[in-house]
Design a protein around this motif. Sequence first.
Motif, PDB file in Angstrom:
ATOM      1  N   CYS A  53     -10.284  -1.382  12.371  1.00  0.00           N
ATOM      2  CA  CYS A  53      -9.356  -0.993  11.303  1.00  0.00           C
ATOM      3  C   CYS A  53      -7.965  -0.742  11.882  1.00  0.00           C
ATOM      4  CB  CYS A  53      -9.862   0.244  10.573  1.00  0.00           C
ATOM      5  SG  CYS A  53     -11.318  -0.081   9.561  1.00  0.00           S
ATOM      6  N   TYR A  55      -6.694  -1.962  14.568  1.00  0.00           N
ATOM      7  CA  TYR A  55      -6.083  -3.214  15.024  1.00  0.00           C
ATOM      8  C   TYR A  55      -5.566  -4.034  13.847  1.00  0.00           C
ATOM      9  CZ  TYR A  55      -5.511  -7.434  17.879  1.00  0.00           C
ATOM     10  OH  TYR A  55      -5.013  -8.530  18.535  1.00  0.00           O
ATOM     11  N   ILE A  56      -6.352  -4.121  12.782  1.00  0.00           N
ATOM     12  CA  ILE A  56      -5.898  -4.882  11.614  1.00  0.00           C
ATOM     13  C   ILE A  56      -4.632  -4.259  11.034  1.00  0.00           C
ATOM     14  CG2 ILE A  56      -6.427  -5.570   9.241  1.00  0.00           C
ATOM     15  CD1 ILE A  56      -9.272  -5.983  10.005  1.00  0.00           C
ATOM     16  N   ARG A  57      -4.613  -2.929  10.946  1.00  0.00           N
ATOM     17  CA  ARG A  57      -3.408  -2.271  10.428  1.00  0.00           C
ATOM     18  C   ARG A  57      -2.197  -2.600  11.290  1.00  0.00           C
ATOM     19  NH1 ARG A  57      -6.648   2.275   7.905  1.00  0.00           N
ATOM     20  NH2 ARG A  57      -7.290   2.901   9.988  1.00  0.00           N
ATOM     21  N   LEU A  59      -1.749  -5.247  13.135  1.00  0.00           N
ATOM     22  CA  LEU A  59      -1.391  -6.655  12.926  1.00  0.00           C
ATOM     23  C   LEU A  59      -0.634  -6.831  11.604  1.00  0.00           C
ATOM     24  CD1 LEU A  59      -4.663  -8.407  14.149  1.00  0.00           C
ATOM     25  CD2 LEU A  59      -2.422  -8.586  15.215  1.00  0.00           C
ATOM     26  N   HIS A  60      -1.069  -6.152  10.572  1.00  0.00           N
ATOM     27  CA  HIS A  60      -0.355  -6.216   9.289  1.00  0.00           C
ATOM     28  C   HIS A  60       1.080  -5.712   9.470  1.00  0.00           C
ATOM     29  CE1 HIS A  60      -4.225  -6.108   6.593  1.00  0.00           C
ATOM     30  NE2 HIS A  60      -3.972  -7.304   7.051  1.00  0.00           N
ATOM     31  N   GLU A  62       2.783  -5.774  12.199  1.00  0.00           N
ATOM     32  CA  GLU A  62       3.541  -6.777  12.971  1.00  0.00           C
ATOM     33  C   GLU A  62       4.018  -7.904  12.078  1.00  0.00           C
ATOM     34  OE1 GLU A  62       1.097  -7.218  16.974  1.00  0.00           O
ATOM     35  OE2 GLU A  62       3.108  -8.114  17.032  1.00  0.00           O
ATOM     36  N   VAL A  63       3.168  -8.336  11.158  1.00  0.00           N
ATOM     37  CA  VAL A  63       3.579  -9.401  10.232  1.00  0.00           C
ATOM     38  C   VAL A  63       4.774  -8.918   9.411  1.00  0.00           C
ATOM     39  CG1 VAL A  63       2.907 -10.770   8.213  1.00  0.00           C
ATOM     40  CG2 VAL A  63       1.320 -10.501  10.102  1.00  0.00           C
ATOM     41  N   ASP A  64       4.705  -7.675   8.931  1.00  0.00           N
ATOM     42  CA  ASP A  64       5.824  -7.126   8.154  1.00  0.00           C
ATOM     43  C   ASP A  64       7.088  -7.103   8.987  1.00  0.00           C
ATOM     44  OD1 ASP A  64       3.914  -4.505   6.406  1.00  0.00           O
ATOM     45  OD2 ASP A  64       4.046  -6.670   6.125  1.00  0.00           O
ATOM     46  N   LEU A  66       7.872  -8.746  11.810  1.00  0.00           N
ATOM     47  CA  LEU A  66       8.370 -10.077  12.176  1.00  0.00           C
ATOM     48  C   LEU A  66       9.001 -10.762  10.974  1.00  0.00           C
ATOM     49  CD1 LEU A  66       5.466 -11.155  14.524  1.00  0.00           C
ATOM     50  CD2 LEU A  66       7.861 -11.030  15.173  1.00  0.00           C
TER      51      LEU A  66
END
Lengths: 92, 126
Positions: A53, A55-57, A59-60, A62-64, A66
Amino acid sequence: MSSRRSRSRQMSSSRITDEQINDLLTKLQAVLPEAHLRSTDRVSAAKVLQDTCNYIRSLHREVDDLSERLSELLANNDINSAQAAIIRSLLR
Amino acid sequence: MMACHFLRALFRIQQTSTSSSSSGRSRRIRRAAYASMAYSAGTRRAWSRALLRKLRSRARLRFPRRLSRAATPQRRDMDQAQVLRKLVPGGPSMDDCKLLEETADYIRCLTTQVRLMQTVMDSISS
């Protein structure tokens, strides 16, 4: 209390065993960061799920992040076809 | 391929946005990121199907989402899976096994997308 005894709740699908869950948890752990530092014996479900959980948070986020940075870059720079070709070749 | 879709989307976004719409632009880029992830997995995965449905319905892409009809945890040691269900597209309708499989694939796809975006950034800003 024991989680070693497999629980045979009758669902429409087949019985889910401890081994199945442990196997899937191990595979999941393998895609988390620093996977090589961890033992592949019995994994703690709670720990793997929590790490997953987190890690997924991240990554989300990071997408925001970037997306915002790319947005600013696009405002100031053009992507020309030469750069597009470079990007594609880097990704092969 | 993920990269082509994302790059084409970036071109389009750059051409069609003005200097005054920067927050709209970053939202469009974010949406393009999740779209390229979903298209790369296509209909092969439950998480990508759920994401495609969301994208096509023009719904807002929010993680975590509310669990309206929460799947009941099937095993005591998987209670924490409820949190995970909110983070993975399509999570609420997956049983524990499916959730674990789909999550591993979703993470692989997310990390690929993040690397792609970093590569694009480095390339544009050099």
